[in-house]
Design an enzyme around this catalytic site. Structure first.
Site, PDB file in Angstrom:
ATOM      1  N   TYR A 182      91.371  79.690  16.817  1.00 39.65           N
ATOM      2  CA  TYR A 182      90.784  80.410  15.686  1.00 39.65           C
ATOM      3  C   TYR A 182      91.876  81.019  14.822  1.00 39.65           C
ATOM      4  O   TYR A 182      92.927  81.411  15.316  1.00 39.65           O
ATOM      5  CB  TYR A 182      89.795  81.499  16.130  1.00 39.65           C
ATOM      6  CG  TYR A 182      90.313  82.504  17.132  1.00 39.65           C
ATOM      7  CD1 TYR A 182      90.326  82.218  18.491  1.00 39.65           C
ATOM      8  CD2 TYR A 182      90.748  83.769  16.727  1.00 39.65           C
ATOM      9  CE1 TYR A 182      90.761  83.156  19.427  1.00 39.65           C
ATOM     10  CE2 TYR A 182      91.179  84.711  17.655  1.00 39.65           C
ATOM     11  CZ  TYR A 182      91.194  84.392  19.002  1.00 39.65           C
ATOM     12  OH  TYR A 182      91.628  85.317  19.919  1.00 39.65           O
ATOM     13  N   LYS A 237      95.207  90.322   9.740  1.00 36.07           N
ATOM     14  CA  LYS A 237      95.255  91.760  10.015  1.00 36.07           C
ATOM     15  C   LYS A 237      94.687  92.464   8.776  1.00 36.07           C
ATOM     16  O   LYS A 237      95.089  92.143   7.639  1.00 36.07           O
ATOM     17  CB  LYS A 237      96.704  92.211  10.268  1.00 36.07           C
ATOM     18  CG  LYS A 237      97.295  91.676  11.587  1.00 36.07           C
ATOM     19  CD  LYS A 237      96.935  92.557  12.784  1.00 36.07           C
ATOM     20  CE  LYS A 237      97.379  91.979  14.115  1.00 36.07           C
ATOM     21  NZ  LYS A 237      98.809  92.116  14.373  1.00 36.07           N
ATOM     22  N   GLN A 268      98.894  81.332  25.470  1.00 32.60           N
ATOM     23  CA  GLN A 268      98.638  81.522  24.042  1.00 32.60           C
ATOM     24  C   GLN A 268      99.806  81.007  23.222  1.00 32.60           C
ATOM     25  O   GLN A 268     100.957  81.143  23.611  1.00 32.60           O
ATOM     26  CB  GLN A 268      98.369  82.998  23.736  1.00 32.60           C
ATOM     27  CG  GLN A 268      99.569  83.822  23.288  1.00 32.60           C
ATOM     28  CD  GLN A 268     100.460  84.282  24.431  1.00 32.60           C
ATOM     29  OE1 GLN A 268     100.378  83.794  25.548  1.00 32.60           O
ATOM     30  NE2 GLN A 268     101.346  85.224  24.147  1.00 32.60           N
TER      31      GLN A 268
HETATM   32  C1  VOV Z   1      97.452  85.313  26.779  1.00 31.16           C
HETATM   33  C2  VOV Z   1      97.571  86.470  26.314  1.00 31.16           C
HETATM   34  C3  VOV Z   1      98.426  87.059  25.231  1.00 31.16           C
HETATM   35  C4  VOV Z   1      99.663  87.647  25.382  1.00 31.16           C
HETATM   36  C5  VOV Z   1     100.480  87.770  26.649  1.00 31.16           C
HETATM   37  C6  VOV Z   1     100.070  88.103  24.078  1.00 31.16           C
HETATM   38  C7  VOV Z   1     101.254  88.791  23.827  1.00 31.16           C
HETATM   39  C8  VOV Z   1     101.713  89.024  22.530  1.00 31.16           C
HETATM   40  C9  VOV Z   1     102.968  89.677  22.221  1.00 31.16           C
HETATM   41  C10 VOV Z   1     103.933  90.212  23.263  1.00 31.16           C
HETATM   42  C11 VOV Z   1     103.090  89.702  20.855  1.00 31.16           C
HETATM   43  C12 VOV Z   1     104.230  90.334  20.015  1.00 31.16           C
HETATM   44  C13 VOV Z   1     105.495  89.617  20.090  1.00 31.16           C
HETATM   45  C14 VOV Z   1     105.362  88.167  19.747  1.00 31.16           C
HETATM   46  O1  VOV Z   1     105.386  87.406  20.713  1.00 31.16           O
HETATM   47  O2  VOV Z   1     105.193  87.835  18.593  1.00 31.16           O
HETATM   48  C15 VOV Z   1     101.931  89.033  20.320  1.00 31.16           C
HETATM   49  C16 VOV Z   1     101.742  88.806  18.970  1.00 31.16           C
HETATM   50  C17 VOV Z   1     100.508  88.395  18.466  1.00 31.16           C
HETATM   51  N1  VOV Z   1      99.356  88.115  19.166  1.00 31.16           N
HETATM   52 FE1  VOV Z   1      99.182  88.080  21.167  1.00 31.16          FE
HETATM   53  N2  VOV Z   1      99.079  87.793  23.155  1.00 31.16           N
HETATM   54  C18 VOV Z   1      98.051  87.168  23.837  1.00 31.16           C
HETATM   55  C19 VOV Z   1      96.832  86.718  23.322  1.00 31.16           C
HETATM   56  C20 VOV Z   1      96.492  86.913  21.990  1.00 31.16           C
HETATM   57  C21 VOV Z   1      95.172  86.715  21.462  1.00 31.16           C
HETATM   58  C22 VOV Z   1      93.948  86.320  22.247  1.00 31.16           C
HETATM   59  C23 VOV Z   1      95.225  86.988  20.125  1.00 31.16           C
HETATM   60  C24 VOV Z   1      94.057  87.012  19.161  1.00 31.16           C
HETATM   61  C25 VOV Z   1      93.605  88.454  18.954  1.00 31.16           C
HETATM   62  C26 VOV Z   1      92.173  88.712  19.309  1.00 31.16           C
HETATM   63  O3  VOV Z   1      91.795  89.894  19.346  1.00 31.16           O
HETATM   64  O4  VOV Z   1      91.400  87.781  19.540  1.00 31.16           O
HETATM   65  C27 VOV Z   1      96.569  87.303  19.802  1.00 31.16           C
HETATM   66  C28 VOV Z   1      97.041  87.560  18.525  1.00 31.16           C
HETATM   67  C29 VOV Z   1      98.367  87.828  18.272  1.00 31.16           C
HETATM   68  C30 VOV Z   1      98.918  87.883  16.941  1.00 31.16           C
HETATM   69  C31 VOV Z   1      98.137  87.615  15.672  1.00 31.16           C
HETATM   70  C32 VOV Z   1     100.246  88.219  17.052  1.00 31.16           C
HETATM   71  C33 VOV Z   1     101.239  88.415  15.893  1.00 31.16           C
HETATM   72  C34 VOV Z   1     101.028  89.794  15.369  1.00 31.16           C
HETATM   73  C35 VOV Z   1     101.980  90.274  14.322  1.00 31.16           C
HETATM   74  O5  VOV Z   1     101.584  91.205  13.585  1.00 31.16           O
HETATM   75  O6  VOV Z   1     103.099  89.746  14.217  1.00 31.16           O
HETATM   76  N3  VOV Z   1      97.316  87.292  20.960  1.00 31.16           N
HETATM   77  N4  VOV Z   1     101.089  88.683  21.345  1.00 31.16           N
END
Ligand code: VOV
Length: 249
Positions: A145, A149, A185
């Site tokens: 999907y 933000k 992810q």
């Molecule tokens: C499997 C699980 C999982 C894990 C471990 C995880 C971890 C992390 C870390 C540590 C970081 C930051 C550093 C980087 O690595 O960039 C992120 C970054 C990000 N994520 Fe995440 N995320 C997951 C999963 C995960 C999901 C399910 C979603 C959808 C949100 C939801 O509500 O449906 C998501 C979104 C994001 C996004 C859009 C970003 C970028 C944001 C920004 O503003 O730049 N993410 N995410």
């Protein structure tokens, strides 16, 4: 001006969703259908050569529901290669029986919110490289999907200070860590490339883990307050055998 997050950018990504025009497909002779299926399989095998050589990756899933029948996700070093692969697919016989329903163009992205201080070149760090140039697992299920933000009134992610965003992302990461080994992810950035800001691609062997993870994250401030979501797609892994069965009419 507020401080922008610094991103590391890896392989370019194309998520290509297609429906099949079953009525037309059924009108084709069995020989022509077989030739088209074989040509399609050869195309997928060619895609897989990049996975083996680690110069790219692909994922191929049957999508459940009416939004599409299948999705091919490709990761490549350049946007040019993605477009060439898309054009190559469009020239296959099977493509004449597909209807493009959705696509998403982005690039694998890591932000610096949780990165420690270091003088090393992150692009040389093996852990970072493994995330920027990821292997796509042959997990049983995929969920994709796009999301944004929020930028509305008091809920404007882009007006938060770097420290506030770091602290919120830490909480997000902690929830994600609870799904280690269950959900993989891949976050792809798409600002300037497509209609939303990120693509979220999740892989799991237990499809219910998608619902559990996404639901749990909804209660976390980053998603509860700042997350806006596009359409959701969920699908089942297609291997060669399943593809043949899928296209048998
Ligand atoms: C499997 C699980 C999982 C894990 C471990 C995880 C971890 C992390 C870390 C540590 C970081 C930051 C550093 C980087 O690595 O960039 C992120 C970054 C990000 N994520 Fe995440 N995320 C997951 C999963 C995960 C999901 C399910 C979603 C959808 C949100 C939801 O509500 O449906 C998501 C979104 C994001 C996004 C859009 C970003 C970028 C944001 C920004 O503003 O730049 N993410 N995410």
């Amino acid at each position: 001006m507020n401080e922008a997050a610094i991103t590391l950018d890896g392989w370019y990504a194309l998520h290509d969703f297609r429906s099949i025009d079953w009525a037309s497909w059924k009108l084709v002779s069995a020989e022509e259908r077989q030739a088209a299926v074989e040509e399609f399989i050869a195309y997928l095998e060619k895609l897989n050569e990049a996975d083996v050589a680690k110069t790219g990756a692909h994922a191929f899933y049957a999508i459940v529901g009416q939004k599409a029948d299948f999705m091919i996700m490709t990761l490549r070093e350049t946007m040019d290669e993605l477009q060439e692969l898309e054009a190559e697919f469009n020239k296959l016989a099977i493509a004449d029986f597909t209807i493009p329903t959705y696509s998403y163009v982005s690039v694998v992205e890591l932000s610096n919110y949780l990165a420690g201080e270091s003088n090393e070149d992150p692009y040389q760090n093996p852990h970072v490289r493994a995330r920027l140039y990821p292997e796509l697992p042959r997990a049983k299920y995929v969920c994709f999907y796009p999301m944004d933000k929020r930028r509305q009134g008091n809920d404007n992610w882009y007006m938060l200070s770097m420290d506030e965003r770091k602290s919120l992302m830490r909480s997000h990461g902690m929830i994600g860590r609870g799904y280690a080994g269950k959900v993989k992810q891949i976050i792809t950035g798409s600002v300037g490339f497509d209609d939303h800001e990120w693509g979220v691609t999740l892989f799991a062997d237990d499809v219910l883990q998608f619902k559990k993870l996404v639901y749990e994250m909804r209660f976390d401030e980053v998603s509860a307050r700042y997350g806006e979501f596009g359409e959701f797609f969920v699908g089942n892994l297609l291997d060669k055998e399943k593809l043949v069965k899928f296209l048998t009419v």
